[in-house]
Design a protein around this motif. Structure first.
Motif, PDB file in Angstrom:
ATOM      1  N   UNK A   1      41.282  38.483  35.138  1.00 48.32           N
ATOM      2  CA  UNK A   1      41.118  38.186  36.554  1.00 48.32           C
ATOM      3  C   UNK A   1      40.337  36.888  36.701  1.00 48.32           C
ATOM      4  N   UNK A   2      40.616  36.209  37.788  1.00 47.89           N
ATOM      5  CA  UNK A   2      39.929  34.962  38.112  1.00 47.89           C
ATOM      6  C   UNK A   2      39.072  35.225  39.337  1.00 47.89           C
ATOM      7  N   UNK A   3      37.842  34.826  39.271  1.00 50.08           N
ATOM      8  CA  UNK A   3      36.931  35.001  40.397  1.00 50.08           C
ATOM      9  C   UNK A   3      37.180  33.900  41.422  1.00 50.08           C
ATOM     10  N   UNK A   4      37.202  34.272  42.698  1.00 52.55           N
ATOM     11  CA  UNK A   4      37.401  33.291  43.760  1.00 52.55           C
ATOM     12  C   UNK A   4      36.507  33.648  44.942  1.00 52.55           C
ATOM     13  N   UNK A  31      41.499  43.686  49.167  1.00 47.65           N
ATOM     14  CA  UNK A  31      41.845  42.264  49.301  1.00 47.65           C
ATOM     15  C   UNK A  31      42.976  41.932  48.333  1.00 47.65           C
ATOM     16  N   UNK A  32      42.868  42.407  47.080  1.00 51.54           N
ATOM     17  CA  UNK A  32      43.928  42.149  46.105  1.00 51.54           C
ATOM     18  C   UNK A  32      45.249  42.775  46.558  1.00 51.54           C
ATOM     19  N   UNK A  33      45.193  43.986  47.104  1.00 50.18           N
ATOM     20  CA  UNK A  33      46.410  44.636  47.604  1.00 50.18           C
ATOM     21  C   UNK A  33      47.051  43.820  48.731  1.00 50.18           C
TER      22      UNK A  33
END
Length: 84
Positions: A1-4, A31-33
């Motif tokens: 995963x990449x943090x943003x 949020x990912x969904x």
């Protein structure tokens, strides 16, 4: 995963936290969904493309029944209920 990092309104964060708490997931999971749904919709052509494809299907199939306009709810219920 990449943090943003994403900026949300206070109301959005409060509602998002409440939803995440109800579901027992992290704040990032809803949020990912949402991002995944957005990307899938865009890749599928979005609302306009789905509407265009649905309209292309109009009139392409025949049920053989002459009263579908009046009795469509009954036919739909029977179809979902399945054979008895």
């Amino acid at each position: 995963m990449v943090r943003t990092q994403v900026r949300l309104s206070a109301d959005q964060v409060a509602r998002l936290k409440a939803r995440a708490l109800e579901e027992g997931v992290s704040l990032g999971e809803p949020v990912r969904r949402a991002v995944e749904r957005y990307l899938a919709e865009e890749e599928g052509g979005g609302h306009e493309e789905r509407a265009r494809r649905a309209l292309e299907a109009v009139g392409r199939f025949a049920s053989g029944a002459g009263d579908v306009g009046e009795a469509h709810d009954r036919y739909l219920e029977e179809a979902f209920r399945g054979p008895r």
